[in-house]
Design an enzyme around this catalytic site. Structure first.
Site, PDB file in Angstrom:
ATOM      1  N   ASP A  48      43.708  22.040   9.394  1.00  0.00           N
ATOM      2  CA  ASP A  48      44.259  23.556   9.319  1.00  0.00           C
ATOM      3  C   ASP A  48      44.418  24.228   7.802  1.00  0.00           C
ATOM      4  O   ASP A  48      44.129  25.267   7.704  1.00  0.00           O
ATOM      5  CB  ASP A  48      45.437  23.501  10.059  1.00  0.00           C
ATOM      6  CG  ASP A  48      45.683  23.552  11.384  1.00  0.00           C
ATOM      7  OD1 ASP A  48      44.501  23.363  11.788  1.00  0.00           O
ATOM      8  OD2 ASP A  48      46.625  23.362  12.068  1.00  0.00           O
ATOM      9  N   ARG A  85      50.752  24.504  13.771  1.00  0.00           N
ATOM     10  CA  ARG A  85      49.639  24.124  14.159  1.00  0.00           C
ATOM     11  C   ARG A  85      49.009  24.859  14.845  1.00  0.00           C
ATOM     12  O   ARG A  85      49.315  25.704  15.758  1.00  0.00           O
ATOM     13  CB  ARG A  85      50.081  22.931  15.348  1.00  0.00           C
ATOM     14  CG  ARG A  85      50.780  21.527  14.638  1.00  0.00           C
ATOM     15  CD  ARG A  85      51.099  20.671  16.066  1.00  0.00           C
ATOM     16  NE  ARG A  85      51.969  19.688  15.344  1.00  0.00           N
ATOM     17  CZ  ARG A  85      51.553  18.544  14.977  1.00  0.00           C
ATOM     18  NH1 ARG A  85      50.116  18.484  14.793  1.00  0.00           N
ATOM     19  NH2 ARG A  85      52.459  17.692  14.429  1.00  0.00           N
ATOM     20  N   LYS A 109      45.557  26.592  29.206  1.00  0.00           N
ATOM     21  CA  LYS A 109      46.732  25.906  28.740  1.00  0.00           C
ATOM     22  C   LYS A 109      48.050  26.393  29.041  1.00  0.00           C
ATOM     23  O   LYS A 109      48.052  27.675  29.501  1.00  0.00           O
ATOM     24  CB  LYS A 109      46.923  25.640  27.234  1.00  0.00           C
ATOM     25  CG  LYS A 109      45.776  25.080  26.615  1.00  0.00           C
ATOM     26  CD  LYS A 109      45.848  25.089  25.133  1.00  0.00           C
ATOM     27  CE  LYS A 109      44.773  24.276  24.260  1.00  0.00           C
ATOM     28  NZ  LYS A 109      44.457  24.645  23.004  1.00  0.00           N
ATOM     29  N   ASP A 131      46.902  16.271  30.252  1.00  0.00           N
ATOM     30  CA  ASP A 131      48.258  16.699  29.546  1.00  0.00           C
ATOM     31  C   ASP A 131      48.222  16.090  28.037  1.00  0.00           C
ATOM     32  O   ASP A 131      47.690  15.120  27.809  1.00  0.00           O
ATOM     33  CB  ASP A 131      49.228  16.277  30.327  1.00  0.00           C
ATOM     34  CG  ASP A 131      49.847  17.050  31.177  1.00  0.00           C
ATOM     35  OD1 ASP A 131      48.766  17.658  31.900  1.00  0.00           O
ATOM     36  OD2 ASP A 131      50.919  16.914  31.969  1.00  0.00           O
ATOM     37  N   HIS A 141      43.808  26.835  17.067  1.00  0.00           N
ATOM     38  CA  HIS A 141      43.058  26.050  17.631  1.00  0.00           C
ATOM     39  C   HIS A 141      42.414  26.689  18.856  1.00  0.00           C
ATOM     40  O   HIS A 141      42.869  27.177  19.599  1.00  0.00           O
ATOM     41  CB  HIS A 141      43.415  24.679  17.891  1.00  0.00           C
ATOM     42  CG  HIS A 141      44.075  24.125  16.741  1.00  0.00           C
ATOM     43  ND1 HIS A 141      45.323  23.023  16.780  1.00  0.00           N
ATOM     44  CD2 HIS A 141      43.741  24.027  15.473  1.00  0.00           C
ATOM     45  CE1 HIS A 141      45.697  22.775  15.559  1.00  0.00           C
ATOM     46  NE2 HIS A 141      44.697  23.188  14.831  1.00  0.00           N
ATOM     47  N   GLU A 181      61.293  23.028  37.469  1.00  0.00           N
ATOM     48  CA  GLU A 181      59.788  22.858  37.653  1.00  0.00           C
ATOM     49  C   GLU A 181      59.379  23.569  36.720  1.00  0.00           C
ATOM     50  O   GLU A 181      59.430  24.640  36.236  1.00  0.00           O
ATOM     51  CB  GLU A 181      59.578  23.706  39.196  1.00  0.00           C
ATOM     52  CG  GLU A 181      60.300  23.241  40.536  1.00  0.00           C
ATOM     53  CD  GLU A 181      60.179  23.877  41.566  1.00  0.00           C
ATOM     54  OE1 GLU A 181      59.309  24.765  41.567  1.00  0.00           O
ATOM     55  OE2 GLU A 181      60.660  23.375  42.568  1.00  0.00           O
ATOM     56  N   TYR A 190      51.371  20.173  26.780  1.00  0.00           N
ATOM     57  CA  TYR A 190      50.366  21.259  27.047  1.00  0.00           C
ATOM     58  C   TYR A 190      49.752  20.734  28.371  1.00  0.00           C
ATOM     59  O   TYR A 190      49.370  19.487  28.259  1.00  0.00           O
ATOM     60  CB  TYR A 190      49.209  20.824  26.009  1.00  0.00           C
ATOM     61  CG  TYR A 190      49.424  21.278  24.565  1.00  0.00           C
ATOM     62  CD1 TYR A 190      48.813  22.446  23.945  1.00  0.00           C
ATOM     63  CD2 TYR A 190      50.335  20.638  23.497  1.00  0.00           C
ATOM     64  CE1 TYR A 190      49.118  22.736  22.678  1.00  0.00           C
ATOM     65  CE2 TYR A 190      50.226  20.950  22.366  1.00  0.00           C
ATOM     66  CZ  TYR A 190      49.746  22.121  21.918  1.00  0.00           C
ATOM     67  OH  TYR A 190      49.976  22.135  20.391  1.00  0.00           O
TER      68      TYR A 190
END
Length: 173
Positions: free
Chosen positions: A162, A54, A66, A43, A57, A28, A126
């Site tokens: 970035d 990454r 998130k 999502d 942000h 789960e 995410y």
């Protein structure tokens, strides 16, 4: 499932229930009742190669909470507190997460987020509390000396966005 606190208020680990047998497992990853008061309508799935970094942000408006779940591979995940009135403003929390772990990482609104892929490849899911707002997307420089994240790499692979950012924590004060 249960929420475990971290050293930064609001930032949590979501401990999952895992059901294993000879065929594999079922895990789960989200229950609305565990993360109370936050709706997750959006999502995102991200795939990266080793040494891809990454982030960091965030959205200057329509900030997103998130839930980060690694579905393949291993990452170093980082959240930086950008809540102006927080006693931990500018502090970061990092955690290594792999698909073998039985937890996800909950990041509340007003945090910058980034991760480094530590395995050959990785896939991250995410769960976001708000939709992307491209005109409000911002990036803190990944190696900001004021934040001083202990990344295990000197020369990560960065996106053009970035790589070209020069926004620092001191710009947000």
């Amino acid at each position: 499932m249960k929420l475990l606190k971290t050293k930064i208020k609001g930032l949590s680990i979501i401990k999952s229930k895992v059901f294993k047998d000879s065929r594999g497992f079922l895990r789960e990853t989200y229950q609305k009742k565990v993360v109370k008061g936050v709706n997750f309508p959006f999502d995102i799935m991200s795939f990266s190669k080793k040494n891809v970094l990454r982030g960091l942000h965030f959205q200057s408006r329509n900030s997103q909470a998130k839930i980060i779940t690694v579905t393949h591979g291993k990452i170093m995940d980082v959240a930086v507190d950008l809540r102006k009135n927080s006693p931990t403003f500018g502090k970061y929390y990092s955690i290594v997460i792999s698909h073998n772990d039985d937890f996800s990482f909950y990041i509340p609104k007003n945090f910058a987020h980034g991760f480094l892929c530590l395995s050959k490849t990785c896939t991250i899911n995410y769960k976001c509390s708000d939709y992307r707002s491209p005109k409000h997307e911002k990036t803190l420089i990944w190696n900001d000396p004021d934040i001083n994240i202990k990344w295990p790499i000197q020369k990560p692979i960065l996106s053009k966005r970035d790589r070209l950012t020069n926004l620092t924590l001191s710009d947000l004060k």
